[in-house]
Design a protein around this motif. Structure first.
Motif, mmCIF file in Angstrom:
data_model
loop_
_atom_site.group_PDB
_atom_site.id
_atom_site.type_symbol
_atom_site.label_atom_id
_atom_site.label_comp_id
_atom_site.label_asym_id
_atom_site.label_seq_id
_atom_site.Cartn_x
_atom_site.Cartn_y
_atom_site.Cartn_z
ATOM 1 N N GLY A 104 0.927 -1.187 -0.137
ATOM 2 C CA GLY A 104 0.403 -0.165 0.220
ATOM 3 C C GLY A 104 0.700 1.052 -0.242
ATOM 4 N N ASN A 105 0.538 2.309 -0.546
ATOM 5 C CA ASN A 105 1.166 3.262 -0.627
ATOM 6 C C ASN A 105 0.492 4.747 0.449
ATOM 7 O OD1 ASN A 105 2.760 5.917 -2.017
ATOM 8 N ND2 ASN A 105 0.970 6.500 -2.854
ATOM 9 N N GLU A 106 -0.990 5.142 0.252
ATOM 10 C CA GLU A 106 -1.750 5.951 1.018
ATOM 11 C C GLU A 106 -2.920 5.344 0.756
ATOM 12 O OE1 GLU A 106 -0.827 9.782 -0.209
ATOM 13 O OE2 GLU A 106 0.994 10.481 0.880
ATOM 14 N N PRO A 107 -3.063 4.158 1.584
ATOM 15 C CA PRO A 107 -5.223 3.163 1.312
ATOM 16 C C PRO A 107 -6.181 4.579 1.990
ATOM 17 C CG PRO A 107 -3.180 2.318 2.467
ATOM 18 C CD PRO A 107 -2.548 3.646 2.930
ATOM 19 N N PHE A 108 -5.767 5.135 2.460
ATOM 20 C CA PHE A 108 -6.860 6.001 3.051
ATOM 21 C C PHE A 108 -6.957 7.235 2.330
ATOM 22 C CE2 PHE A 108 -5.569 3.265 6.824
ATOM 23 C CZ PHE A 108 -7.111 3.420 6.936
ATOM 24 N N LEU A 109 -6.223 8.087 1.236
ATOM 25 C CA LEU A 109 -5.969 9.042 0.506
ATOM 26 C C LEU A 109 -6.707 8.223 -1.098
ATOM 27 C CD1 LEU A 109 -3.792 11.007 1.680
ATOM 28 C CD2 LEU A 109 -5.909 10.859 2.392
ATOM 29 N N GLU A 110 -6.354 6.934 -1.774
ATOM 30 C CA GLU A 110 -6.507 6.487 -2.666
ATOM 31 C C GLU A 110 -7.932 5.010 -2.872
ATOM 32 O OE1 GLU A 110 -1.436 6.866 -3.141
ATOM 33 O OE2 GLU A 110 -2.334 4.602 -2.310
ATOM 34 N N THR A 111 -8.553 4.832 -1.739
ATOM 35 C CA THR A 111 -9.795 5.072 -1.604
ATOM 36 C C THR A 111 -10.869 5.647 -1.791
ATOM 37 O OG1 THR A 111 -8.542 2.593 -0.429
ATOM 38 C CG2 THR A 111 -10.774 3.016 -0.799
ATOM 39 N N ARG A 119 -14.047 -2.170 4.916
ATOM 40 C CA ARG A 119 -13.495 -2.763 3.247
ATOM 41 C C ARG A 119 -12.502 -2.436 2.977
ATOM 42 N NH1 ARG A 119 -17.303 -2.129 -1.749
ATOM 43 N NH2 ARG A 119 -16.244 -3.839 -3.077
ATOM 44 N N LEU A 120 -11.284 -1.219 3.859
ATOM 45 C CA LEU A 120 -10.231 -1.285 3.346
ATOM 46 C C LEU A 120 -9.225 -2.403 4.110
ATOM 47 C CD1 LEU A 120 -8.633 2.187 2.802
ATOM 48 C CD2 LEU A 120 -7.759 0.105 4.311
ATOM 49 N N ASN A 121 -9.889 -2.398 5.457
ATOM 50 C CA ASN A 121 -9.015 -3.274 5.888
ATOM 51 C C ASN A 121 -8.753 -4.359 5.128
ATOM 52 O OD1 ASN A 121 -10.719 -1.993 8.523
ATOM 53 N ND2 ASN A 121 -8.129 -1.855 8.151
ATOM 54 N N VAL A 122 -9.928 -5.039 5.105
ATOM 55 C CA VAL A 122 -10.656 -6.632 4.552
ATOM 56 C C VAL A 122 -9.501 -6.589 2.905
ATOM 57 C CG1 VAL A 122 -11.381 -8.669 3.512
ATOM 58 C CG2 VAL A 122 -12.267 -6.931 5.475
ATOM 59 N N PHE A 123 -8.997 -6.026 2.080
ATOM 60 C CA PHE A 123 -8.442 -5.843 1.197
ATOM 61 C C PHE A 123 -7.200 -5.976 1.060
ATOM 62 C CE2 PHE A 123 -6.197 -3.824 -2.285
ATOM 63 C CZ PHE A 123 -6.230 -4.515 -3.532
ATOM 64 N N TYR A 124 -6.549 -4.828 1.931
ATOM 65 C CA TYR A 124 -4.695 -4.552 2.262
ATOM 66 C C TYR A 124 -5.047 -5.706 2.812
ATOM 67 C CZ TYR A 124 -4.469 -0.914 -0.059
ATOM 68 O OH TYR A 124 -4.688 0.599 -0.954
ATOM 69 N N GLU A 125 -5.503 -6.658 4.261
ATOM 70 C CA GLU A 125 -5.170 -7.165 5.076
ATOM 71 C C GLU A 125 -4.814 -8.643 3.893
ATOM 72 O OE1 GLU A 125 -7.416 -7.586 8.321
ATOM 73 O OE2 GLU A 125 -7.357 -5.567 8.785
ATOM 74 N N HIS A 126 -5.940 -9.118 2.963
ATOM 75 C CA HIS A 126 -5.748 -9.895 2.248
ATOM 76 C C HIS A 126 -4.640 -9.971 1.526
ATOM 77 C CE1 HIS A 126 -7.704 -13.257 -0.140
ATOM 78 N NE2 HIS A 126 -7.303 -12.993 -0.550
ATOM 79 N N VAL A 127 -4.511 -8.853 0.840
ATOM 80 C CA VAL A 127 -2.948 -8.453 -0.275
ATOM 81 C C VAL A 127 -1.630 -8.934 0.780
ATOM 82 C CG1 VAL A 127 -1.315 -7.054 -1.128
ATOM 83 C CG2 VAL A 127 -4.107 -7.158 -1.303
ATOM 84 N N ALA A 128 -1.769 -8.744 1.813
ATOM 85 C CA ALA A 128 -0.411 -8.963 3.255
ATOM 86 C C ALA A 128 -0.343 -10.308 3.303
ATOM 87 C CB ALA A 128 -0.835 -7.737 4.470
ATOM 88 N N GLU A 129 -1.304 -11.055 3.355
ATOM 89 C CA GLU A 129 -1.531 -12.616 4.265
ATOM 90 C C GLU A 129 -0.624 -13.068 2.539
ATOM 91 O OE1 GLU A 129 -1.521 -13.430 6.439
ATOM 92 O OE2 GLU A 129 -3.107 -12.789 7.788
ATOM 93 N N HIS A 130 -1.415 -12.411 1.291
ATOM 94 C CA HIS A 130 -0.581 -13.564 -0.161
ATOM 95 C C HIS A 130 0.895 -12.829 -0.127
ATOM 96 C CE1 HIS A 130 -1.490 -15.083 -3.671
ATOM 97 N NE2 HIS A 130 -0.718 -13.673 -4.896
ATOM 98 N N GLU A 166 -6.875 2.506 13.490
ATOM 99 C CA GLU A 166 -6.876 1.906 14.659
ATOM 100 C C GLU A 166 -6.403 -0.204 13.955
ATOM 101 O OE1 GLU A 166 -6.740 2.051 17.588
ATOM 102 O OE2 GLU A 166 -7.293 4.620 18.198
ATOM 103 N N ARG A 167 -7.671 -0.346 13.294
ATOM 104 C CA ARG A 167 -6.940 -1.760 13.143
ATOM 105 C C ARG A 167 -5.950 -1.867 12.096
ATOM 106 N NH1 ARG A 167 -11.709 -5.419 9.396
ATOM 107 N NH2 ARG A 167 -10.462 -7.072 8.842
ATOM 108 N N TRP A 168 -6.081 -1.609 11.301
ATOM 109 C CA TRP A 168 -4.521 -1.306 10.496
ATOM 110 C C TRP A 168 -3.409 -1.403 11.072
ATOM 111 C CZ3 TRP A 168 -4.849 -1.015 4.945
ATOM 112 C CH2 TRP A 168 -2.889 -0.308 4.303
ATOM 113 N N VAL A 169 -3.308 -0.641 11.888
ATOM 114 C CA VAL A 169 -1.786 -1.161 13.179
ATOM 115 C C VAL A 169 -1.886 -2.317 13.887
ATOM 116 C CG1 VAL A 169 -0.477 -0.125 15.065
ATOM 117 C CG2 VAL A 169 -1.559 1.895 13.688
#
Length: 351
Positions: A104-111, A119-130, A166-169
């Motif tokens: 991710g670069n700036e997820p909260f500005l690029e969504t 929904r943002l958390n779910v997407f980036y967490e899934h990518v991170a796990e991948h 908060e969930r991100w951290v």
């Protein structure tokens, strides 16, 4: 050094002249990567070149859904599958070759605004796990590439501190494969930067670090674009006294200034000159936390900084160390924003 998406005006000799050790850029995760070899994409190619020349490197994966007018893909969808295939192509080109990969670069500005929650958390967490799985499968005995989650924004403001941040951290804290989180404190004061840094430091576990791959006082510069230019500058350079700051910068873009004139313009502008120690103070703040991994700062004035210049253009152009678009070359030397250039070089020898 940070070149964002555009390394075209940066060369490694400029980086060496600054005694810099790190080079950072981002790659937009768009459909161009489906048909063109990622290793030839300009940001990736430049980072691989820097790595081969002894520099340490950071690549951020940028998912520009807002710019593309797209929603975040849902897990299990064909859109998600396409994104993960694209991620794999990039990972095949850079994993084990770059030192840090930021998801991710700036997820909260690029969504889209209405998707900046769970929904943002779910997407980036899934990518991170991948990404974690990919590294484990391809480098079962260890890999030089460390993983961070991409940058949090606007944490100095209350509306930037949400359940999603908060969930991100929390996600970073509970994943041992993740080293920490990136932050981009583009703020209007060091006090705001302090609130920003404290938010992250107070929430990261002891074993985690933070990156600061972008940071600046651009929000402060923006407040002064409509100011009249300093009287001393107007008199010295015979400029109409009612000329505005943004107009002077526009003049420098159109016909680059001699180095002395650019230095005078900034030194005579109280809103800039009163923050001449910004880089030094900001880095001291980062380092004193004991949790800074790497900080990178803008190296050159890239093309997008001047495109469409006007009264309301965000003045990113004041941030970089090299003023290559507002200062003309003299004796073969690229122009610079001297106060930032000198501060940055001094800091490389004070770590």
């Amino acid at each position: 050094m940070n070149f964002n998406e555009d390394p075209s005006d940066m060369n490694l000799s400029q980086v060496r002249a600054l005694s810099a050790k790190w080079v950072r850029g981002f790659v937009p995760m768009t459909d161009d990567l489906d048909t063109h070899a990622p290793a030839r994409q300009r940001s990736i190619a430049r980072l691989l070149d820097a790595s081969g020349n002894g520099f340490r490197t950071i690549l951020s994966l940028k998912f520009p859904f807002l710019t593309l007018g797209q929603s975040l893909p849902e897990v299990g969808s064909k859109e998600m599958a396409a994104q993960l295939k694209r991620v794999d192509r990039v990972l095949d080109a850079v994993m084990g070759k770059t030192d840090i990969l930021t998801i991710g670069n700036e997820p909260f500005l690029e969504t889209r605004k209405d998707e900046r929650g769970a929904r943002l958390n779910v997407f980036y967490e899934h990518v991170a796990e991948h990404v974690i799985d990919h590294r484990r499968k391809h480098f079962p005995h260890g890999c030089r590439t460390r993983l961070y989650m991409g940058a949090l924004n606007r944490l100095d403001e209350k509306d930037g501190r949400t359940p999603a941040t908060e969930r991100w951290v929390h996600f970073v804290n509970r994943k041992p494969e993740l080293e920490g989180v990136d932050i981009h404190p583009h703020v209007d004061s060091l006090q705001a930067a302090g609130r920003y840094v404290q938010y992250v430091v107070s929430r990261l576990d002891k074993s985690k670090k933070f990156l600061a791959t972008e940071f600046s006082l651009v929000q402060l510069w923006e407040e002064h674009m409509g100011d009249k230019i300093p009287a001393a500058y107007a008199e010295k350079y015979q400029v109409p006294p009612d000329t505005r700051v943004w107009q002077v910068i526009g003049n420098a873009i159109e016909k680059p200034f001699p180095q002395k004139r650019w230095d005078d313009f900034l030194a005579m502008s109280p809103w800039f000159a009163s923050h001449k120690d910004y880089l030094t103070q900001q880095m001291r703040m980062f380092r004193e936390t004991g949790k800074l991994a790497v900080a990178t700062y803008g190296v050159t004035q890239i093309e997008s900084m001047q495109t469409g210049w006007g009264a309301h253009k965000k003045p990113w152009i004041l941030n970089p160390l090299y003023a290559n678009r507002t200062v003309r070359k003299e004796d073969g030397r690229v122009g610079r924003t001297t106060v930032w250039y000198d501060s940055f070089r001094a800091m490389q020898h004070s770590e």
